[in-house]
Structures are given as C-alpha cells and as structure tokens.
Design a protein around this motif. Structure first.
Motif, PDB file in Angstrom:
ATOM      1  N   ALA A  24      14.171 -93.962  38.561  1.00  0.00           N
ATOM      2  CA  ALA A  24      14.999 -93.773  37.364  1.00  0.00           C
ATOM      3  C   ALA A  24      14.598 -94.736  36.249  1.00  0.00           C
ATOM      4  O   ALA A  24      14.945 -94.529  35.096  1.00  0.00           O
ATOM      5  CB  ALA A  24      16.478 -93.952  37.698  1.00  0.00           C
ATOM      6  N   GLN A  25      13.857 -95.767  36.591  1.00  0.00           N
ATOM      7  CA  GLN A  25      13.421 -96.718  35.580  1.00  0.00           C
ATOM      8  C   GLN A  25      12.314 -96.075  34.741  1.00  0.00           C
ATOM      9  O   GLN A  25      11.345 -95.549  35.276  1.00  0.00           O
ATOM     10  CB  GLN A  25      12.913 -97.990  36.245  1.00  0.00           C
ATOM     11  CG  GLN A  25      14.002 -98.647  37.086  1.00  0.00           C
ATOM     12  CD  GLN A  25      13.486 -99.857  37.801  1.00  0.00           C
ATOM     13  OE1 GLN A  25      13.090-100.812  37.160  1.00  0.00           O
ATOM     14  NE2 GLN A  25      13.484 -99.805  39.115  1.00  0.00           N
ATOM     15  N   PRO A  26      12.450 -96.101  33.424  1.00  0.00           N
ATOM     16  CA  PRO A  26      11.522 -95.349  32.570  1.00  0.00           C
ATOM     17  C   PRO A  26      10.068 -95.810  32.637  1.00  0.00           C
ATOM     18  O   PRO A  26       9.176 -95.017  32.389  1.00  0.00           O
ATOM     19  CB  PRO A  26      12.092 -95.533  31.172  1.00  0.00           C
ATOM     20  CG  PRO A  26      13.075 -96.619  31.244  1.00  0.00           C
ATOM     21  CD  PRO A  26      13.506 -96.753  32.664  1.00  0.00           C
ATOM     22  N   PHE A  27       9.818 -97.053  33.011  1.00  0.00           N
ATOM     23  CA  PHE A  27       8.426 -97.498  33.036  1.00  0.00           C
ATOM     24  C   PHE A  27       7.591 -96.749  34.061  1.00  0.00           C
ATOM     25  O   PHE A  27       6.378 -96.643  33.928  1.00  0.00           O
ATOM     26  CB  PHE A  27       8.317 -99.013  33.257  1.00  0.00           C
ATOM     27  CG  PHE A  27       8.674 -99.457  34.651  1.00  0.00           C
ATOM     28  CD1 PHE A  27       7.744 -99.430  35.678  1.00  0.00           C
ATOM     29  CD2 PHE A  27       9.950 -99.918  34.920  1.00  0.00           C
ATOM     30  CE1 PHE A  27       8.067 -99.847  36.949  1.00  0.00           C
ATOM     31  CE2 PHE A  27      10.293-100.342  36.190  1.00  0.00           C
ATOM     32  CZ  PHE A  27       9.350-100.301  37.207  1.00  0.00           C
ATOM     33  N   MET A  28       8.240 -96.164  35.077  1.00  0.00           N
ATOM     34  CA  MET A  28       7.480 -95.424  36.085  1.00  0.00           C
ATOM     35  C   MET A  28       6.847 -94.166  35.479  1.00  0.00           C
ATOM     36  O   MET A  28       5.706 -93.836  35.778  1.00  0.00           O
ATOM     37  CB  MET A  28       8.380 -95.049  37.269  1.00  0.00           C
ATOM     38  CG  MET A  28       8.789 -96.235  38.118  1.00  0.00           C
ATOM     39  SD  MET A  28       7.380 -97.201  38.719  1.00  0.00           S
ATOM     40  CE  MET A  28       6.582 -96.018  39.782  1.00  0.00           C
ATOM     41  N   THR A  29       7.578 -93.478  34.619  1.00  0.00           N
ATOM     42  CA  THR A  29       7.022 -92.289  33.970  1.00  0.00           C
ATOM     43  C   THR A  29       5.861 -92.681  33.070  1.00  0.00           C
ATOM     44  O   THR A  29       4.816 -92.032  33.066  1.00  0.00           O
ATOM     45  CB  THR A  29       8.115 -91.556  33.173  1.00  0.00           C
ATOM     46  OG1 THR A  29       9.188 -91.246  34.062  1.00  0.00           O
ATOM     47  CG2 THR A  29       7.581 -90.287  32.555  1.00  0.00           C
ATOM     48  N   LEU A  30       6.022 -93.754  32.310  1.00  0.00           N
ATOM     49  CA  LEU A  30       4.944 -94.242  31.447  1.00  0.00           C
ATOM     50  C   LEU A  30       3.736 -94.662  32.290  1.00  0.00           C
ATOM     51  O   LEU A  30       2.592 -94.347  31.953  1.00  0.00           O
ATOM     52  CB  LEU A  30       5.437 -95.413  30.602  1.00  0.00           C
ATOM     53  CG  LEU A  30       4.434 -96.008  29.631  1.00  0.00           C
ATOM     54  CD1 LEU A  30       3.969 -94.980  28.606  1.00  0.00           C
ATOM     55  CD2 LEU A  30       5.056 -97.218  28.925  1.00  0.00           C
ATOM     56  N   PHE A  31       3.966 -95.333  33.400  1.00  0.00           N
ATOM     57  CA  PHE A  31       2.888 -95.752  34.297  1.00  0.00           C
ATOM     58  C   PHE A  31       2.098 -94.546  34.803  1.00  0.00           C
ATOM     59  O   PHE A  31       0.860 -94.524  34.742  1.00  0.00           O
ATOM     60  CB  PHE A  31       3.481 -96.537  35.479  1.00  0.00           C
ATOM     61  CG  PHE A  31       2.498 -96.800  36.578  1.00  0.00           C
ATOM     62  CD1 PHE A  31       1.536 -97.789  36.448  1.00  0.00           C
ATOM     63  CD2 PHE A  31       2.528 -96.051  37.743  1.00  0.00           C
ATOM     64  CE1 PHE A  31       0.622 -98.030  37.470  1.00  0.00           C
ATOM     65  CE2 PHE A  31       1.625 -96.275  38.769  1.00  0.00           C
ATOM     66  CZ  PHE A  31       0.672 -97.275  38.627  1.00  0.00           C
TER      67      PHE A  31
END
Length: 184
Positions: free
Chosen positions: A79-86
């Motif tokens: 759910a943390q947005p940095f995972m999608t960016l990563f």
C-alpha cells in the motif's frame, strides 16, 4: 498496467531515447490519489470482520492483532506508494531522480511542478510525469455521491456553461517534460 502503458506511449510520442537494456536518461514523477490504500483497507476490514464474527474462537486482543497483522502484512507493505514507483522504475530501467506525489485531487499539478523544478535545477534533463486513477472501489463512489458531485445525467460536460457534475472512469496519462538541450 495503465501506468506502464502511459509511460511507454509518452516515450514513443516524445521520441525520448530509450533502450530496454540501458539505463533511462529521464526521471519519473508518479502521481495517484491513494494508489493501494483502498485494497489494503478492504482486506483489513474483511479479515477483521471474519475474525470478530467467528464464534468458534475466542481471541485475546494481542492474538487478534497478531493474526490481523500477519494476514495483511504484504498488502499493507504494498500500500506504500514507493513500491509502485519502484516497480515502474524497474520496468523502464530508470536510475535518475524519481518521486511519488500523493496529494488528493491536486496531485497532478504538484507532480508537474516537481518535475519542472527537477529540470530547472539540473536534477534531471527530462522527466516523465505519470498519473492514473481507477476508482473501482465503492468508498470513492460513496463519498462523491454524498457530496452530490456526480452529473445526474451521467454526461461529461467539462466546458459546458451548464455542467452539473462529473463521472468517474479508469485511465492514465503521461507527459514528458525536458530541458531545451535534451529536447534538441
């Protein structure tokens, strides 16, 4: 998938130089209102409801939260947005400065401003700004309906003097910003 498609189309349309086996020479600025929060809340709510209504077990408060935490750990981390960016950065081999902006309805404007500043201050020569939304979760519908923001006739009329609301839909868009030398 919307995000990947939008970035690929923006790269192709802008003639950015991109080779899948080499590091990309652009940064990413990704924006979304709350990327994975709603699926996390659904799983958390569903799991808690099932645990609380299961009359065959009596759980202490600690046991309840330990089980809930273990069951929701991965989706909570995702759910943390940095995972999608990563993950998006990995798809396009982006090693330059990248950023995720999550600021409700103003997210897109802040993302454009952040990318423009990165270019202005020489952090990146180019940036792909990507935004997406997929409002398939009922919380968003409930909230907008309660605020009476939907168009009663279901028609989109953004430039009509008599517009009376909006409709929701899935989609993504990307825009490439570059400094003059990089664009040439």
């Amino acid at each position: 998938l919307y995000l990947i498609a939008a970035v690929k189309l923006a790269i192709d349309d802008s003639n950015l130089i991109y080779h899948p086996q080499k590091d990309a020479d652009f940064g990413l600025v990704l924006t979304h209102e709350n990327m994975n929060l709603i699926p996390f809340l659904f799983k958390l709510s569903d799991r808690a409801f099932r645990m609380l209504t299961d009359k065959s077990k009596t759980l202490s408060k600690k046991e309840f939260f330990d089980l809930l935490y273990k069951d929701c750990l991965k989706i909570g981390y995702d759910a943390q947005p940095f995972m999608t960016l990563f993950h998006l950065g990995k798809v396009f081999n982006v090693r330059q400065h990248s950023l995720f902006i999550c600021n409700a309805c103003a997210s897109g404007l802040y993302a454009l401003e952040a990318a423009a500043r990165d270019i202005q201050y020489g952090v990146s020569a180019a940036a792909v700004v990507i935004g997406s939304d997929h409002p398939r979760y009922r919380y968003k519908f409930f909230w907008f309906d309660q605020q009476q923001l939907f168009a009663p006739d279901g028609l989109i009329k953004p430039f009509d003097r008599h517009r009376d609301g909006f409709t929701l839909g899935d989609g993504a868009a990307a825009l490439v910003l570059e400094d003059w030398r990089h664009a040439k």
